[in-house]
Design a protein around this motif. Structure first.
Motif, PDB file in Angstrom:
ATOM      1  N   ARG A  60       0.152   7.883   0.732  1.00  0.00           N
ATOM      2  CA  ARG A  60       0.463   8.433   2.053  1.00  0.00           C
ATOM      3  C   ARG A  60      -0.310   9.871   2.172  1.00  0.00           C
ATOM      4  N   THR A  61      -1.098   9.863   3.093  1.00  0.00           N
ATOM      5  CA  THR A  61      -1.743  11.158   3.053  1.00  0.00           C
ATOM      6  C   THR A  61      -1.204  12.373   3.746  1.00  0.00           C
ATOM      7  N   ASN A  62       0.050  11.915   4.746  1.00  0.00           N
ATOM      8  CA  ASN A  62       0.686  12.900   5.628  1.00  0.00           C
ATOM      9  C   ASN A  62      -0.411  13.582   6.345  1.00  0.00           C
ATOM     10  N   ASP A  63      -1.387  13.067   6.819  1.00  0.00           N
ATOM     11  CA  ASP A  63      -2.522  13.595   7.713  1.00  0.00           C
ATOM     12  C   ASP A  63      -3.077  14.733   7.010  1.00  0.00           C
ATOM     13  N   ALA A  93      -6.895   9.092   6.244  1.00  0.00           N
ATOM     14  CA  ALA A  93      -6.269   8.049   5.447  1.00  0.00           C
ATOM     15  C   ALA A  93      -7.143   7.145   5.416  1.00  0.00           C
ATOM     16  N   TRP A 125       0.895  -1.280   0.016  1.00  0.00           N
ATOM     17  CA  TRP A 125       0.048   0.120   0.123  1.00  0.00           C
ATOM     18  C   TRP A 125       1.048   1.224   0.147  1.00  0.00           C
ATOM     19  N   THR A 126       0.893   2.131  -1.107  1.00  0.00           N
ATOM     20  CA  THR A 126       1.634   2.994  -1.051  1.00  0.00           C
ATOM     21  C   THR A 126       1.198   4.559  -1.139  1.00  0.00           C
TER      22      THR A 126
END
Length: 213
Positions: A157-160, A164, A154-155
């Motif tokens: 990335r939402t970085n908050d 997510a 799973w790649t």
């Protein structure tokens, strides 16, 4: 249109009738169609899929299914992908050395499972994250899988910056792969809920009920 009006997208993929029947049992009014406007307007859209990634993408594009999915999600309208219908939501699929572009709703590669026995066929438990609405009440149950390919990494990335997605995992022969994703209006399962007995029926009921929430 009645509440919980669901279209199962007919784009030439097999085994659509069992999905229709299972959704009807879950309380939805269901229509099997490839009509662009109908698929766009329904409360919920289900995208099933069996067979090869490339063939499913070709069939999907033939009814503009990729555009239907994109437009529905842009408007926050629910979509549920099943089996290869989940796989085609990712960036690309690689089968027999052939690379095919997917719908790219999520980054990631659909590739052959690295397990001693492939296809992965039969009942399996899943690792459900906390807060799952799709698996409410059936977190510990087993679901029916039949596939040789999956998403093993799973790649996204939402970085908050955004919430997510909730990712459910399963394992076969020591190889972990994505079993389900819940990402706002977009949900998907690698297994077949319509073939997963009471547990699958409960999961579909959870999804259908969410359409009128």
């Amino acid at each position: 249109m009645s509440t919980n009006d669901v279209v199962v997208l007919d784009y030439g993929s097999g085994n659509l009738r069992s999905a229709v029947r299972a959704l009807e049992r879950a309380g939805a009014h269901v229509e099997l169609t490839g009509d662009f406007d109908r698929a766009l307007e329904a409360d919920g859209l289900v995208v099933p899929g069996v067979g090869a990634f490339a063939a499913c993408m070709a069939g999907l594009r033939s009814v503009k299914g990729d555009r239907i999915i994109g437009r529905r999600l842009a408007g926050g309208r629910p979509v549920l992908g099943i089996c290869v219908g989940m796989q085609i939501l990712f960036g690309r699929g690689v089968e027999h050395g052939v690379e095919t572009e997917g719908c790219d709703e999520w980054p990631g590669v659909v590739e052959r499972l690295q397990a001693p026995v492939v296809p992965h066929m039969g009942w399996n438990t899943v690792e459900v994250p906390e807060g799952s609405a799709l698996f409410a009440g059936v977190e510990a149950e087993r679901f029916y899988f039949v596939h040789s390919y999956g998403v093993r990494d799973w790649t996204l990335r939402t970085n908050d910056r955004t919430r997510a997605p909730l990712v459910t995992w399963a394992e076969h022969g020591g190889d972990r792969f994505v079993a389900a994703v819940e990402n706002g209006p977009l949900s998907a399962t690698q297994f077949h809920p319509e073939k997963s007995g009471d547990a699958g029926a409960a999961l579909l009921h959870n999804w259908v009920r969410s359409l009128s929430a």
